[in-house]
Design a protein around this motif. Sequence first.
Motif, PDB file in Angstrom:
ATOM      1  N   TYR A 299      -6.764   0.336  -8.992  1.00 22.78           N
ATOM      2  CA  TYR A 299      -5.980   1.952  -9.768  1.00 22.78           C
ATOM      3  C   TYR A 299      -4.443   1.422  -9.156  1.00 22.78           C
ATOM      4  CZ  TYR A 299      -8.056   6.097  -8.957  1.00 22.78           C
ATOM      5  OH  TYR A 299      -9.104   7.485  -8.984  1.00 22.78           O
ATOM      6  N   GLU A 300      -3.294   0.971 -10.401  1.00 30.16           N
ATOM      7  CA  GLU A 300      -2.591   0.335 -10.561  1.00 30.16           C
ATOM      8  C   GLU A 300      -1.102   1.333 -10.353  1.00 30.16           C
ATOM      9  OE1 GLU A 300      -2.878  -0.676 -14.804  1.00 30.16           O
ATOM     10  OE2 GLU A 300      -3.479  -3.099 -13.598  1.00 30.16           O
ATOM     11  N   SER A 301      -0.500   0.799  -9.754  1.00 29.74           N
ATOM     12  CA  SER A 301       0.637   1.789  -9.605  1.00 29.74           C
ATOM     13  C   SER A 301       1.938   0.989  -9.566  1.00 29.74           C
ATOM     14  CB  SER A 301       0.987   2.896  -8.720  1.00 29.74           C
ATOM     15  OG  SER A 301       2.286   4.275  -8.657  1.00 29.74           O
ATOM     16  N   GLN A 302       3.226   1.325  -9.762  1.00 33.48           N
ATOM     17  CA  GLN A 302       5.078   0.211  -9.207  1.00 33.48           C
ATOM     18  C   GLN A 302       5.350   1.106  -8.220  1.00 33.48           C
ATOM     19  OE1 GLN A 302       6.738  -0.026 -12.959  1.00 33.48           O
ATOM     20  NE2 GLN A 302       5.092  -1.626 -13.613  1.00 33.48           N
ATOM     21  N   VAL A 303       6.072   0.591  -6.879  1.00 36.85           N
ATOM     22  CA  VAL A 303       6.630   0.357  -6.246  1.00 36.85           C
ATOM     23  C   VAL A 303       8.199  -0.493  -6.481  1.00 36.85           C
ATOM     24  CG1 VAL A 303       4.782   1.389  -4.480  1.00 36.85           C
ATOM     25  CG2 VAL A 303       5.883  -1.307  -4.284  1.00 36.85           C
ATOM     26  N   ILE A 304       8.806   0.045  -6.109  1.00 32.75           N
ATOM     27  CA  ILE A 304      10.895  -0.253  -5.732  1.00 32.75           C
ATOM     28  C   ILE A 304      10.163  -1.175  -4.618  1.00 32.75           C
ATOM     29  CG2 ILE A 304      13.058  -0.051  -5.565  1.00 32.75           C
ATOM     30  CD1 ILE A 304      11.559   1.202  -7.941  1.00 32.75           C
ATOM     31  N   PHE A 305      11.134  -2.138  -5.214  1.00 36.40           N
ATOM     32  CA  PHE A 305      11.538  -3.279  -3.819  1.00 36.40           C
ATOM     33  C   PHE A 305      12.285  -3.993  -4.808  1.00 36.40           C
ATOM     34  CE2 PHE A 305       9.800  -8.239  -2.207  1.00 36.40           C
ATOM     35  CZ  PHE A 305      10.179  -7.856  -1.405  1.00 36.40           C
TER      36      PHE A 305
ATOM     37  N   ASP B 228      -5.018   3.895   1.942  1.00 36.53           N
ATOM     38  CA  ASP B 228      -4.110   3.309   3.172  1.00 36.53           C
ATOM     39  C   ASP B 228      -3.581   2.302   3.363  1.00 36.53           C
ATOM     40  OD1 ASP B 228      -5.503   6.469   3.783  1.00 36.53           O
ATOM     41  OD2 ASP B 228      -7.461   5.388   4.939  1.00 36.53           O
ATOM     42  N   ARG B 229      -4.336   1.308   3.386  1.00 32.09           N
ATOM     43  CA  ARG B 229      -3.788   0.099   3.333  1.00 32.09           C
ATOM     44  C   ARG B 229      -2.221  -0.005   2.690  1.00 32.09           C
ATOM     45  NH1 ARG B 229      -2.763  -3.541   6.716  1.00 32.09           N
ATOM     46  NH2 ARG B 229      -2.907  -5.458   6.697  1.00 32.09           N
ATOM     47  N   ALA B 230      -2.331   0.347   1.652  1.00 29.28           N
ATOM     48  CA  ALA B 230      -0.937   0.411   0.850  1.00 29.28           C
ATOM     49  C   ALA B 230       0.254   1.049   1.531  1.00 29.28           C
ATOM     50  CB  ALA B 230      -1.186   1.045  -0.757  1.00 29.28           C
ATOM     51  N   ILE B 231      -1.048   2.427   2.221  1.00 31.76           N
ATOM     52  CA  ILE B 231       0.518   3.447   2.772  1.00 31.76           C
ATOM     53  C   ILE B 231       1.350   2.691   3.900  1.00 31.76           C
ATOM     54  CG2 ILE B 231       0.480   6.107   4.270  1.00 31.76           C
ATOM     55  CD1 ILE B 231      -1.371   6.691   2.166  1.00 31.76           C
ATOM     56  N   CYS B 232       0.334   1.471   5.038  1.00 33.44           N
ATOM     57  CA  CYS B 232       1.052   1.291   5.899  1.00 33.44           C
ATOM     58  C   CYS B 232       2.177   0.120   4.952  1.00 33.44           C
ATOM     59  CB  CYS B 232      -0.097   0.111   6.772  1.00 33.44           C
ATOM     60  SG  CYS B 232      -1.319   1.855   7.004  1.00 33.44           S
ATOM     61  N   ILE B 233       1.305  -0.322   4.378  1.00 32.51           N
ATOM     62  CA  ILE B 233       2.138  -2.183   4.450  1.00 32.51           C
ATOM     63  C   ILE B 233       3.832  -1.761   2.928  1.00 32.51           C
ATOM     64  CG2 ILE B 233       2.424  -4.404   2.539  1.00 32.51           C
ATOM     65  CD1 ILE B 233       0.786  -4.390   5.388  1.00 32.51           C
ATOM     66  N   VAL B 234       3.524  -0.930   2.153  1.00 29.88           N
ATOM     67  CA  VAL B 234       4.546  -0.508   1.612  1.00 29.88           C
ATOM     68  C   VAL B 234       6.114  -0.208   2.156  1.00 29.88           C
ATOM     69  CG1 VAL B 234       6.016   0.826  -0.483  1.00 29.88           C
ATOM     70  CG2 VAL B 234       3.477  -0.526  -1.165  1.00 29.88           C
ATOM     71  N   PRO B 235       5.803   0.460   2.963  1.00 33.40           N
ATOM     72  CA  PRO B 235       7.399   0.730   3.792  1.00 33.40           C
ATOM     73  C   PRO B 235       8.409  -0.189   4.713  1.00 33.40           C
ATOM     74  CG  PRO B 235       5.524   2.138   4.005  1.00 33.40           C
ATOM     75  CD  PRO B 235       4.664   1.507   3.764  1.00 33.40           C
ATOM     76  N   GLU B 236       7.200  -1.486   4.806  1.00 33.34           N
ATOM     77  CA  GLU B 236       7.698  -2.237   5.268  1.00 33.34           C
ATOM     78  C   GLU B 236       7.672  -3.613   4.872  1.00 33.34           C
ATOM     79  OE1 GLU B 236       8.656  -1.866   8.550  1.00 33.34           O
ATOM     80  OE2 GLU B 236       8.234  -0.189   8.570  1.00 33.34           O
ATOM     81  N   LEU B 237       7.387  -3.498   3.392  1.00 32.42           N
ATOM     82  CA  LEU B 237       7.684  -4.658   2.670  1.00 32.42           C
ATOM     83  C   LEU B 237       8.617  -5.592   3.039  1.00 32.42           C
ATOM     84  CD1 LEU B 237       6.210  -6.573   0.548  1.00 32.42           C
ATOM     85  CD2 LEU B 237       6.605  -4.159  -1.650  1.00 32.42           C
ATOM     86  N   LYS B 238       9.666  -4.922   2.772  1.00 35.98           N
ATOM     87  CA  LYS B 238      10.455  -6.319   3.195  1.00 35.98           C
ATOM     88  C   LYS B 238      10.071  -7.304   4.222  1.00 35.98           C
ATOM     89  CE  LYS B 238      13.879  -3.994   1.082  1.00 35.98           C
ATOM     90  NZ  LYS B 238      15.693  -3.388   0.980  1.00 35.98           N
ATOM     91  N   HIS B 239       9.540  -6.893   5.687  1.00 39.73           N
ATOM     92  CA  HIS B 239       8.965  -7.477   6.138  1.00 39.73           C
ATOM     93  C   HIS B 239       8.368  -8.495   5.703  1.00 39.73           C
ATOM     94  CE1 HIS B 239       7.515  -8.821   9.924  1.00 39.73           C
ATOM     95  NE2 HIS B 239       6.892  -7.653  10.120  1.00 39.73           N
TER      96      HIS B 239
ATOM     97  N   LEU C  67       0.985  -7.057  -6.081  1.00 37.35           N
ATOM     98  CA  LEU C  67       0.825  -7.202  -4.691  1.00 37.35           C
ATOM     99  C   LEU C  67      -0.951  -6.652  -4.678  1.00 37.35           C
ATOM    100  CD1 LEU C  67       2.661  -5.109  -2.168  1.00 37.35           C
ATOM    101  CD2 LEU C  67       2.145  -7.769  -2.160  1.00 37.35           C
ATOM    102  N   VAL C  68      -1.986  -6.995  -4.490  1.00 35.49           N
ATOM    103  CA  VAL C  68      -2.913  -6.475  -4.620  1.00 35.49           C
ATOM    104  C   VAL C  68      -3.896  -5.811  -3.506  1.00 35.49           C
ATOM    105  CG1 VAL C  68      -5.347  -6.532  -5.203  1.00 35.49           C
ATOM    106  CG2 VAL C  68      -3.859  -7.367  -6.564  1.00 35.49           C
TER     107      VAL C  68
END
Length: 159
Positions: free
Chosen positions: A38-44, A66-77, A119-120
């Motif tokens: 699956y592909e999408s885009q998030v704001i970074f 589930d992994r993406a949901i955990c990582i994306v909110p903390e992506l800057k870190h 990110l993959v």
Amino acid sequence: MLSLKKLVFIKINKYMSYPDIKHELLGYLRYDSEFDWYESQVIFYETQLPISLSIDDNDKVESALDRAICIVPELKHYAKSAKEYAVEQLLKLKNETWLDEGDKITSEEFKSRIILEGLVFLPEGKVEFYYNDGNLFLGHCIILKMDNNNYFVDASIHG
């Protein structure tokens, strides 16, 4: 024995079974049959960052989701940690082998030149961070791999 036409039909039907996913955090996820993800885009940092979520052996996307949901909110870190890991693993290689642009560079210059491009998310919890090399390695892609415990475990250049 199956004919080629029937095999193609079976394969097309398999890919048609993956519905698009609309997610509040990850946006509109569309299945790409060429890559089986699956592909999408998030704001970074105010730009669109491509993300991909791989399908597991059971044709499910839930573990990568589930992994993406955990990582994306903390992506800057995680992106900051990824850059630090890249410096630890690749700066010496750059300064000893890839001196096409002249002088050696500092860790700060190295970090300022590489840019996160995608990110993959893999089913087993691993995440691959794809960086533009800022021409540090003549345009090769830098791939940083994070394990399912949020530790970076590999840095490599490709392309």
